[in-house]
Design an enzyme around this catalytic site. Structure first.
Site, short mmCIF file in Angstrom:
data_model
loop_
_atom_site.label_atom_id
_atom_site.label_comp_id
_atom_site.label_asym_id
_atom_site.label_seq_id
_atom_site.Cartn_x
_atom_site.Cartn_y
_atom_site.Cartn_z
N PRO A 78 0.84 -1.20 0.00
CA PRO A 78 0.00 0.00 0.00
C PRO A 78 0.87 1.25 0.00
CG PRO A 78 -0.80 -1.58 1.61
CD PRO A 78 0.50 -2.10 1.12
N PRO A 79 0.51 2.26 -0.79
CA PRO A 79 1.31 3.49 -0.83
C PRO A 79 1.62 4.00 0.57
CG PRO A 79 -0.41 3.59 -2.46
CD PRO A 79 -0.66 2.34 -1.66
N CYS A 80 2.85 4.46 0.75
CA CYS A 80 3.31 4.83 2.09
C CYS A 80 2.76 6.17 2.52
CB CYS A 80 4.83 4.82 2.16
SG CYS A 80 5.64 5.43 0.68
N GLN A 81 1.51 6.18 2.87
CA GLN A 81 0.82 7.35 3.38
C GLN A 81 0.71 7.23 4.90
OE1 GLN A 81 -2.78 6.13 1.19
NE2 GLN A 81 -3.82 6.13 3.13
#
Length: 412
Positions: A78-81
């Site tokens: 998952p995108p590192c947000q």
């Protein structure tokens, strides 16, 4: 071959490693159009070109052939947000996973709940595990517990921060990997297989030293694409790069380095004018570098896409679609494929009891000897001489100009 559901697939770095380990991607989800073009140009995997929140679990079951059986493995990064919504999820039930306000991590968990894979693998930035910033881990634990209560499964997971260089990848890249199984088996992460040469123990039983940049791309120094004029580093600082030694960055030209005092100590990003050394692994490949942000080739040019693929241990012949910025973003966001191969082999052995045909890794670079000496640096071009002089060092964490602006904005 064991079947994978792949989320946030990107250019397919993790999938390619798992492919080398004996898995097959049955269905993939990726919203970036250039990454989707890359996947379709190289593999015939079914690909949903869409935001994961718009792809239902039923869509994934149908496209992957999982209406009557579960996938062997669910994977994704998952995108590192920042997982700022963890408080919202901490006391709810798993039905909230279908909420359109769900972030990327909870979307991953929604697929875990609905498809019930036999195992899962999740990759993310190391900061996910930092004390005080571990909302993602806490969220993962909370929701997996609720999934178990609701579905009767026994999912558990373990995590570890791995430096890719310690496993033979010719790149220093630290990421956290989480691995879990549906029946509660505890995954044992493989021990490191390579070691920092500066810390190496010289004995018969010591690990081999890190694979270096020369091992990965040394045979490409005279490749036709390396002569492309577009690889020249331009901008305000490009002409300064030949005056920096291999393995160094702008810090060479500070009052604490061996060059000319052109900059203040630690007043720039680490990647500023950063150059590869032949005898060391690459630094982390960046997804969105500026015109002066490396790592650059030791020949003071940009890396070719083929060289970047090698440093990411993609299999030779895999083609990245798009212009240079799109290709750079895809590769910089990818998991080194060798890490997928290593973890995939361990998952097969530990969770499925599979006997593997060979101990030889398919994607690991082979040592290239001898490694040539570093080239002699060039003098600082005259256009930069006006910068020679005293420069203040960075005042310290939280005390720089950007931090002061943030504090002022918060105060007002």
């Amino acid at each position: 071959m064991r079947k994978i559901v792949s989320l946030f697939t990107g250019a397919g770095g993790l999938d390619l490693g798992l492919e080398a380990a004996g898995f097959e991607t049955a269905v993939a989800v990726e919203m970036d159009k250039w990454a989707c073009q890359t996947l379709r140009a190289n593999r015939d995997w079914p690909v949903f070109e869409d935001d994961i929140h718009n792809v239902t679990s039923e869509d994934l079951k149908s496209a992957g052939g999982f209406n009557r059986r579960a996938p062997d493995l669910l994977i994704g990064g998952p995108p590192c947000q920042p997982f700022s919504k963890s408080a919202y999820w901490s006391k709810g039930d798993t039905k909230r996973l279908d909420d359109p306000r769900a972030d990327t991590l909870t979307a991953y968990l929604r697929v875990l709940r609905d498809l019930k894979p036999k195992a899962f693998l999740l990759e993310n930035v190391q900061g996910m595990t930092f004390k005080g910033k571990d909302e993602g881990l806490k969220l993962l634990e909370n929701i997996i517990q609720k999934i178990n209560e609701e579905t009767g499964s026994n999912y558990s997971f373990t995590w570890q921060v791995l430096n890719a260089a310690d496993y033979g990848v010719p790149q220093m890249r630290e990421r956290v990997f989480l691995v879990g199984s549906r029946d509660g088996k505890v995954f044992r992460f493989p021990a490191a297989t390579h070691q920092d040469p500066e810390l190496a123990v010289d004995d018969l039983f010591g690990y081999p030293t890190w694979n270096n940049a020369w091992d990965a791309i040394g045979d490409l120094v005279n490749a036709p694409e390396s002569k492309d004029p577009k690889l020249k580093v331009g901008g305000k600082w490009g002409a300064l790069l030949p005056s920096i030694p291999e393995g160094k960055n702008y810090l060479h030209h500070t009052d604490r380095g061996d060059g000319q005092p052109l900059f203040g100590w630690r007043t720039r990003y680490w990647g500023f004018l950063l150059k590869l050394a032949k005898n060391k692994p690459s630094w982390t490949i960046q997804a969105q570098p500026g015109s002066s942000i490396g790592p650059f080739h030791w020949d003071s040019r940009k890396l070719t896409m083929r060289e970047t693929c090698r440093l990411q241990t993609f299999p030779d012949g895999y083609h990245i679609e798009g212009g240079r910025s799109e290709m750079q973003r895809q590769l910089g966001n990818a998991v080194p494929s060798l890490m997928g191969e290593i973890l995939g082999r361990e998952i097969r052995k530990q969770f499925f009891g599979d006997k593997l045909d060979s101990d030889q890794l398919k994607l690991i670079p082979q040592k290239k000897e001898p490694c040539p000496r570093a080239k002699r640096v060039q003098p600082v071009p005259e256009q930069y001489h006006e910068l020679i002089g005293e420069h203040a060092a960075h005042p310290g964490t939280g005390l720089g100009p950007v931090a002061r602006k943030r504090k002022l904005a918060t105060a007002t």
